[in-house]
Design an enzyme around this catalytic site. Sequence first.
Site, PDB file in Angstrom:
ATOM      1  CB  THR A   1      -0.951  -0.014   1.209  1.00  0.00           C
ATOM      2  OG1 THR A   1      -1.701  -1.224   1.170  1.00  0.00           O
ATOM      3  CG2 THR A   1      -1.899   1.162   1.193  1.00  0.00           C
TER       4      THR A   1
ATOM      5  NE  ARG B   1      -1.649   0.332   5.864  1.00  0.00           N
ATOM      6  CZ  ARG B   1      -1.676  -0.854   5.231  1.00  0.00           C
ATOM      7  NH1 ARG B   1      -0.902  -1.838   5.628  1.00  0.00           N
ATOM      8  NH2 ARG B   1      -2.468  -1.035   4.204  1.00  0.00           N
TER       9      ARG B   1
HETATM   10  C1  NCD Z   1      -4.517  -5.471   3.665  1.00  0.00           C
HETATM   11  C2  NCD Z   1      -4.486  -4.602   4.906  1.00  0.00           C
HETATM   12  O1  NCD Z   1      -3.449  -4.032   5.253  1.00  0.00           O
HETATM   13  O2  NCD Z   1      -5.544  -4.483   5.507  1.00  0.00           O
HETATM   14  N1  NCD Z   1      -3.339  -5.342   2.922  1.00  0.00           N
HETATM   15  C3  NCD Z   1      -3.301  -4.354   1.988  1.00  0.00           C
HETATM   16  O3  NCD Z   1      -3.433  -3.187   2.279  1.00  0.00           O
HETATM   17  N2  NCD Z   1      -3.180  -4.756   0.726  1.00  0.00           N
HETATM   18  C4  NCD Z   1      -4.875  -6.874   3.906  1.00  0.00           C
HETATM   19  C5  NCD Z   1      -4.077  -7.670   4.885  1.00  0.00           C
HETATM   20  O4  NCD Z   1      -3.075  -7.210   5.444  1.00  0.00           O
HETATM   21  O5  NCD Z   1      -4.466  -8.822   5.075  1.00  0.00           O
END
Ligand code: NCD
Length: 355
Positions: A92, A141
């Site tokens: 991400t 995040r």
């Molecule tokens: C997801 C998350 O971080 O929620 N990953 C992501 O952003 N692609 C899914 C996960 O970590 O399982």
Amino acid sequence: MKRTPEMTSVSSDWESFHATDISERLPFFAKDGRIYDCLFAQQFDRALLTHLFETADALRGLTATKEGMDYAGSLLSHARAMLYFVQPSTRTFLSFLNACHILGIRTSEIRDTSTSSEVKGESPEDTVRTFSSYVDMIIMRHPTPGFVEKTAWLMNRTNRPVPIINGGSGKDQHPTQALLDTYTLYRSFKGNMDNRKIAMVGDLKRGRTVRSLTYLMRNYRNITLYFVSPKQFRMEPDILDFLKRHDMPFIETEDFRSVMGEADAIYMTRIQDEHDKAGESRAVDYSPFHFRAEHLKLIGKNCVIMHPLPRRHEIEVTVDDDPRAVFWRQERNGMWARAALISYIFGVDGKIRKG
Ligand code: NCD
């Protein structure tokens, strides 16, 4: 940020603001009829989703040549963004980083608060406000549900707000993942999104991607959701209530095989054991929630297999070779969908669409 009249009446206390219904909070995160802070999947309606998907498609086309890429890279070359990612992330993070770079945005990053003044006792809110003074957008995040929203709320009450994008907030929401997931469905279904059956499989209780994706599915007609999970990890009641309120049919089951032949899309997820308090995931047999090569013959010929990634063992690696496995494409779609969203927030989406 020029405040709308509704905004001036907004509570000056975070706890009371946060306690109000989301429909009342949303105007505080919008500006001039557009999303300003992208925090929740509930901020997207069908028309906006289509607009963003068309913008993402246009951007892909535009950047296929060096001239087009140079043009895209000039659109926001005057802007700077900070990526504040204090929870593990690589895809991400890189997806957003490259989305910014496609549009020419210069980026800086915080990935670890142990090197910041938070160790001197500064509150995370002050830290983020400090960082915001150097940039024009924050992509964030954070492990604590609600923290990204709180940051946006705080920033919108200052004289120099900047847009905040939620890149994943605790167990709560991951709206841009849902955006790219829906973009992947849109491309896979050639724009025909209505009358679909979508199976979400795995740890639905603690996975934020399935929560946000469920919210987005409300924008389409006659969608049926299958929630396939171990009984310990069923979808949370707030999401089931949301579906009931909006008359959206859903079926909860532990029997993955029973829905395989029905689904137009199968959305696999990993067990989210980082949220364990006492190793409770170890007591769960997750193997019935794995997609194996032998299952390929049970699914429809146009069914797509998705995964937000990272994967552990939920999808057998040999499945990747099947044309219905779209998760690697899904990952790449993320960069384009995020670039489209950022272009929209900064109001340069029209320039992309004109080419
Ligand atoms: C997801 C998350 O971080 O929620 N990953 C992501 O952003 N692609 C899914 C996960 O970590 O399982």
